[in-house]
Design a protein around this motif. Sequence first.
Motif, short mmCIF file in Angstrom:
data_model
loop_
_atom_site.label_atom_id
_atom_site.label_comp_id
_atom_site.label_asym_id
_atom_site.label_seq_id
_atom_site.Cartn_x
_atom_site.Cartn_y
_atom_site.Cartn_z
N ARG A 2 -6.01 -6.55 6.79
CA ARG A 2 -5.48 -5.42 7.13
C ARG A 2 -5.87 -4.09 6.66
N GLN A 3 -5.57 -3.29 7.38
CA GLN A 3 -6.29 -1.16 7.79
C GLN A 3 -5.12 -0.24 7.33
N LYS A 4 -5.99 0.52 6.06
CA LYS A 4 -4.90 1.17 5.24
C LYS A 4 -5.37 2.13 6.16
N SER A 5 -4.31 3.38 6.05
CA SER A 5 -5.03 4.78 6.79
C SER A 5 -6.06 4.90 5.98
N GLY A 6 -7.27 5.45 7.61
CA GLY A 6 -8.55 6.12 6.60
C GLY A 6 -9.56 5.12 6.19
N LYS A 7 -9.42 4.43 5.77
CA LYS A 7 -10.12 2.80 5.28
C LYS A 7 -10.79 2.42 6.58
N GLY A 8 -11.50 1.59 5.41
CA GLY A 8 -11.56 0.28 6.83
C GLY A 8 -10.93 -0.80 6.45
N PRO A 9 -11.22 -1.99 7.21
CA PRO A 9 -10.25 -3.44 7.34
C PRO A 9 -10.60 -3.86 5.96
N ALA A 10 -9.40 -4.91 5.94
CA ALA A 10 -9.95 -5.79 4.37
C ALA A 10 -9.12 -7.24 4.72
N LEU A 11 -10.26 -7.68 4.45
CA LEU A 11 -9.82 -9.24 4.86
C LEU A 11 -8.62 -9.75 4.36
N ILE A 12 -7.28 -10.17 4.85
CA ILE A 12 -6.57 -10.87 4.34
C ILE A 12 -6.57 -12.51 3.69
N ILE A 13 -6.76 -13.18 5.19
CA ILE A 13 -5.46 -14.21 5.42
C ILE A 13 -7.60 -14.51 6.30
N LEU A 14 -7.73 -15.79 5.72
CA LEU A 14 -8.81 -16.55 7.02
C LEU A 14 -8.43 -17.79 7.27
N ILE A 15 -7.71 -18.14 8.52
CA ILE A 15 -7.58 -19.80 9.36
C ILE A 15 -8.56 -20.39 9.51
N ARG A 16 -8.68 -21.68 9.57
CA ARG A 16 -9.64 -22.60 10.19
C ARG A 16 -9.08 -22.75 11.32
N SER A 17 -9.83 -23.71 12.12
CA SER A 17 -9.11 -24.17 13.40
C SER A 17 -8.61 -25.39 13.41
N ASN A 18 -8.87 -26.05 11.76
CA ASN A 18 -8.04 -27.44 11.29
C ASN A 18 -7.25 -27.80 10.29
N GLU A 19 -7.32 -26.08 10.31
CA GLU A 19 -5.78 -26.09 9.81
C GLU A 19 -4.79 -25.71 10.60
N ARG A 20 -3.56 -25.84 10.16
CA ARG A 20 -2.56 -25.02 10.53
C ARG A 20 -1.39 -24.39 10.26
N GLU A 21 -1.96 -24.33 8.84
CA GLU A 21 -1.51 -23.26 8.22
C GLU A 21 -2.06 -23.08 7.09
N LYS A 22 -1.95 -22.30 6.60
CA LYS A 22 -2.87 -21.16 4.88
C LYS A 22 -2.04 -20.33 4.41
N ARG A 23 -1.81 -20.29 3.37
CA ARG A 23 -1.25 -19.68 2.78
C ARG A 23 -1.81 -18.79 0.97
N SER A 24 -1.97 -17.45 1.10
CA SER A 24 -1.96 -16.49 -0.14
C SER A 24 -1.56 -15.23 -0.39
N GLY A 25 -0.59 -15.67 -2.21
CA GLY A 25 0.79 -14.47 -2.46
C GLY A 25 1.39 -14.98 -2.18
N ARG A 26 1.72 -13.91 -0.84
CA ARG A 26 3.35 -13.22 -0.51
C ARG A 26 3.01 -14.05 1.37
N LEU A 27 1.87 -13.88 1.66
CA LEU A 27 0.89 -13.81 3.21
C LEU A 27 0.82 -15.82 3.49
N ARG A 28 1.33 -15.87 4.73
CA ARG A 28 0.88 -17.14 5.39
C ARG A 28 0.41 -16.67 6.51
N ALA A 29 -0.36 -17.48 6.56
CA ALA A 29 -0.97 -17.48 8.43
C ALA A 29 -0.81 -18.96 8.79
N THR A 30 -0.68 -18.92 9.87
CA THR A 30 -0.25 -20.62 11.02
C THR A 30 -1.01 -20.03 11.93
#
Lengths: 113, 110
Positions: free
Chosen positions: B36-64
């Motif tokens: 996630r990159q907010k205006s004028g700032k550096g990006p911040a990692l919000i979620i990382l999902i590995r190749s052996n995972e189909r889904e990853k959750r973190s709070g209100r975030l969900r990655a597939t």
Amino acid sequence: AQTIHQWPVAEIKAVGSPLSLGCTIKGKSSPNLYWYWQATGGTLQQLFYSITVGQVESVVQLNLSASRPKDDQFILSTEKLLLSHSGFYLCAWSSGTGGYEQYFGPGTRLTVL
Amino acid sequence: SQWGEENLQALSIQEGEDVTMNCSYKTYTTVVQWYRQKSGKGPALIILIRSNEREKRSGRLRATLDTSSQSSSLSITGTLATDTAVYFCATNTGNYKYVFGAGTRLKVIA
């Protein structure tokens, strides 16, 4: 806690002038270090990475060079700026012991006129 | 980008709505990272999902991650105005090299 500092915050330079941007990471031993460039409104393009002091690998050629003079310091430079060098330069680090997570600095805004 | 590509989007939604962003990539990757990159700032990692995972959750975030189709998605539920940012996916193409997607510009209206 690890902190990453970039300097300067912003630069306005003339075409053909030299440039040096810096990045320092504190609180992390032997990190992997990265330089990225981002055009206004664009995505990030990786420029260089370094996994140890004195060794830097280029990912893309943009008439820029990088050096790692200390474990916690990464320098980006060029002898002659081009208009196309304008943009946002970001330094990042990741753990040297593994892990893909990258942690970015606040960036340096470069305007070349 | 030759590698990580997102469906280039600019989304504008009302606070409280859910949103999903997509990312497709063209080469094998060990992980997909979402920043996630907010205006004028550096990006911040919000979620990382590995190749052996189909889904990853973190709070209100969900990655597939679907490695067969080489695609990933990021969902945010119950968006807040503070979620307004540009979201990038990034893939690791080996040897400390990363490719970022085009990004999705999300505006959440309070």
